[in-house]
Motif scaffolding. Structure first.
Motif, mmCIF file in Angstrom:
data_model
loop_
_atom_site.group_PDB
_atom_site.id
_atom_site.type_symbol
_atom_site.label_atom_id
_atom_site.label_comp_id
_atom_site.label_asym_id
_atom_site.label_seq_id
_atom_site.Cartn_x
_atom_site.Cartn_y
_atom_site.Cartn_z
ATOM 1 N N ARG A 1 0.836 -1.205 0.000
ATOM 2 C CA ARG A 1 0.000 0.000 0.000
ATOM 3 C C ARG A 1 0.868 1.252 0.000
ATOM 4 O O ARG A 1 0.551 2.249 -0.643
ATOM 5 C CB ARG A 1 -0.921 0.018 1.214
ATOM 6 N N GLU A 2 2.000 1.183 0.697
ATOM 7 C CA GLU A 2 2.851 2.371 0.773
ATOM 8 C C GLU A 2 3.491 2.680 -0.568
ATOM 9 O O GLU A 2 3.517 3.832 -1.005
ATOM 10 C CB GLU A 2 3.942 2.119 1.812
ATOM 11 N N LEU A 3 3.960 1.606 -1.241
ATOM 12 C CA LEU A 3 4.672 1.859 -2.486
ATOM 13 C C LEU A 3 3.744 1.968 -3.684
ATOM 14 O O LEU A 3 3.958 2.779 -4.572
ATOM 15 C CB LEU A 3 5.705 0.753 -2.723
ATOM 16 N N HIS A 4 2.714 1.125 -3.715
ATOM 17 C CA HIS A 4 1.881 1.068 -4.914
ATOM 18 C C HIS A 4 0.440 1.472 -4.685
ATOM 19 O O HIS A 4 -0.385 1.295 -5.560
ATOM 20 C CB HIS A 4 1.916 -0.351 -5.508
ATOM 21 N N GLY A 5 0.122 1.995 -3.511
ATOM 22 C CA GLY A 5 -1.205 2.552 -3.300
ATOM 23 C C GLY A 5 -2.270 1.488 -3.136
ATOM 24 O O GLY A 5 -1.992 0.325 -2.875
ATOM 25 N N GLU A 6 -3.510 1.942 -3.308
ATOM 26 C CA GLU A 6 -4.638 1.026 -3.110
ATOM 27 C C GLU A 6 -4.629 -0.079 -4.147
ATOM 28 O O GLU A 6 -5.018 -1.219 -3.874
ATOM 29 C CB GLU A 6 -5.959 1.809 -3.194
ATOM 30 N N VAL A 7 -4.197 0.264 -5.349
ATOM 31 C CA VAL A 7 -4.142 -0.751 -6.412
ATOM 32 C C VAL A 7 -3.153 -1.851 -6.042
ATOM 33 O O VAL A 7 -3.394 -3.039 -6.257
ATOM 34 C CB VAL A 7 -3.747 -0.077 -7.744
ATOM 35 N N ALA B 1 -1.592 9.646 -5.467
ATOM 36 C CA ALA B 1 -0.825 9.099 -4.345
ATOM 37 C C ALA B 1 -1.638 8.056 -3.602
ATOM 38 O O ALA B 1 -1.098 7.025 -3.180
ATOM 39 C CB ALA B 1 -0.425 10.229 -3.398
ATOM 40 N N ARG B 2 -2.934 8.306 -3.455
ATOM 41 C CA ARG B 2 -3.768 7.319 -2.761
ATOM 42 C C ARG B 2 -3.929 6.057 -3.595
ATOM 43 O O ARG B 2 -3.867 4.947 -3.081
ATOM 44 C CB ARG B 2 -5.148 7.906 -2.465
ATOM 45 N N ALA B 3 -4.141 6.231 -4.889
ATOM 46 C CA ALA B 3 -4.446 5.066 -5.728
ATOM 47 C C ALA B 3 -3.204 4.265 -6.075
ATOM 48 O O ALA B 3 -3.243 3.040 -6.109
ATOM 49 C CB ALA B 3 -5.131 5.533 -7.015
ATOM 50 N N HIS B 4 -2.094 4.960 -6.361
ATOM 51 C CA HIS B 4 -0.927 4.251 -6.864
ATOM 52 C C HIS B 4 0.304 4.406 -5.995
ATOM 53 O O HIS B 4 1.373 3.949 -6.369
ATOM 54 C CB HIS B 4 -0.606 4.735 -8.289
ATOM 55 N N GLY B 5 0.183 5.037 -4.846
ATOM 56 C CA GLY B 5 1.280 5.043 -3.891
ATOM 57 C C GLY B 5 2.435 5.934 -4.308
ATOM 58 O O GLY B 5 2.335 6.795 -5.171
ATOM 59 N N ASP B 6 3.569 5.692 -3.650
ATOM 60 C CA ASP B 6 4.753 6.507 -3.912
ATOM 61 C C ASP B 6 5.242 6.322 -5.334
ATOM 62 O O ASP B 6 5.715 7.259 -5.982
ATOM 63 C CB ASP B 6 5.880 6.123 -2.939
ATOM 64 N N TYR B 7 5.138 5.096 -5.825
ATOM 65 C CA TYR B 7 5.602 4.816 -7.191
ATOM 66 C C TYR B 7 4.770 5.606 -8.192
ATOM 67 O O TYR B 7 5.310 6.259 -9.102
ATOM 68 C CB TYR B 7 5.488 3.322 -7.473
#
Lengths: 127, 211
Positions: free
Chosen positions: A52-58, B38-44
């Motif tokens: 979740r931290e790196l790639h978010g909700e997806v 940022a919420r959907a795909h994060g830091d990347y």
């Protein structure tokens, strides 16, 4: 110039690239001495939090399973869908904290076949 | 040929609250979209999309927003746009939605699409208006304001320009650079608009009116 026709093949060879549905990873969590050791649900929660931290909700919605876990050695076998291997591995690599203490995920083996994780020549003890 | 390819996503801000139009600013919209990514795909995702991410054009009256991102990460951006739920500006928060109208490779293709889209919208609005009085009144919806805007600015140009995307006759022919006339400062154009783009917008208005 006459071209001789090739005889009809008696067998058929099919090569499939990246056709496996799941990928299996054998990982070990390294923690400092004296840190609380996570159980299997805590490990899964850690993996999903890393995603979740790196790639978010997806990323957090990626189907990841903890197939086996040994609390003594902190070794686990994870299964992930093939398209999500890169996301999972990168998330594990960049996960640096567990309960405010430094930790590290070491990926020992990875394979599209679960049986391949049974034999590891790196841990072979030669007498 | 090695060059950076961009994708331009044309969106429309839909909101039930008429006060939302005040806080449609490039910074507010940009921040809202970045938060959604940022919420959907994060830091990347944030890192990927925000390398070349800007709000290129914004029209507060019609709620049209033009966003730019790298070609490889356009899908990340497009998938995060429906997740924009609020626009924050000046300490106020309004619920809103972003509707994607068009994705193009250049600003010009988006402009062409926007001209046709605005033409169709104007026809629809004109059909809905029943009499002249309602037509010229400032309506609560953004669309009504758009019709009002187009008409008030277009009446002057309608006599001069011959239709289509032509240069206005009072500007020097053949020059694409140079700022727009003083009258356009009334329009809430984004401050990041380059002078070239202002010319494109000026070209757009008379072509819409002369449909």
């Amino acid at each position: 110039m006459e071209r001789t026709e090739l005889p009809a093949a008696a067998y058929e060879r099919r090569v499939l690239v990246s056709a496996a549905q799941h990928y299996y990873l054998r990982v070990r969590l390294e923690l400092p001495d004296g840190a609380a050791r996570p159980g299997a649900p805590q490990l899964k929660q850690l993996v999903v939090a890393a995603l979740r931290e790196l790639h978010g909700e997806v990323g957090a919605a990626l189907p990841v399973d903890v197939l086996a876990y040994e609390e003594k050695t902190l070794c686990a076998i994870l299964r992930v869908i093939s398209s999500g291997l890169v996301k999972l591995w990168s998330a594990l690599t960049l996960q640096g904290f567990y309960q405010n203490r430094r930790c590290a995920f070491r990926v020992l083996q990875t394979s599209p076949f679960l049986l391949a994780l049974a034999g590891n020549s790196r841990e072979l003890a030669l007498d | 040929m090695v060059r950076f390819k961009n994708r331009y996503v044309l969106c429309e801000v839909l909101s039930e609250d008429p006060r939302c139009r005040q806080c449609i600013e490039d910074r507010a919209v940009g921040l809202a979209v970045r938060d959604a990514i940022a919420r959907a795909h994060g830091d990347y995702g944030l890192g990927c999309c925000c390398v070349s991410f800007t709000v290129k054009y914004l029209n507060a009256y019609t709620g049209t927003v033009l966003l730019r991102c790298r070609k490889d990460f356009q899908r990340l951006l497009s998938s995060a746009l429906p997740l924009v739920r609020h626009l924050e500006g000046r300490g106020q928060r309004f619920p809103c939605a972003l509707r994607t109208l068009h994705v193009g490779g250049t600003i010009r293709t988006c402009q062409k699409f926007l001209i046709q889209y605005n033409r169709r919208q104007l026809l629809l609005l004109l059909q809905n208006c029943t009499n002249e009085g309602e037509f010229l009144q400032p309506c609560s919806s953004a669309r009504g304001a758009a019709a009002q805007l187009l008409l008030s600015f277009g009446r002057g140009e309608a006599q001069c320009a011959a239709g289509g995307a032509e240069l206005l006759p009072h500007r020097r022919a053949g020059t694409e650079r140079g700022g727009g006339g003083g009258r356009w400062h009334r329009d809430r154009l984004s401050s990041t608009c380059s002078p070239v783009f202002r010319i494109c917008i000026i070209k757009m208005i008379p072509s819409i009116v002369l449909c």
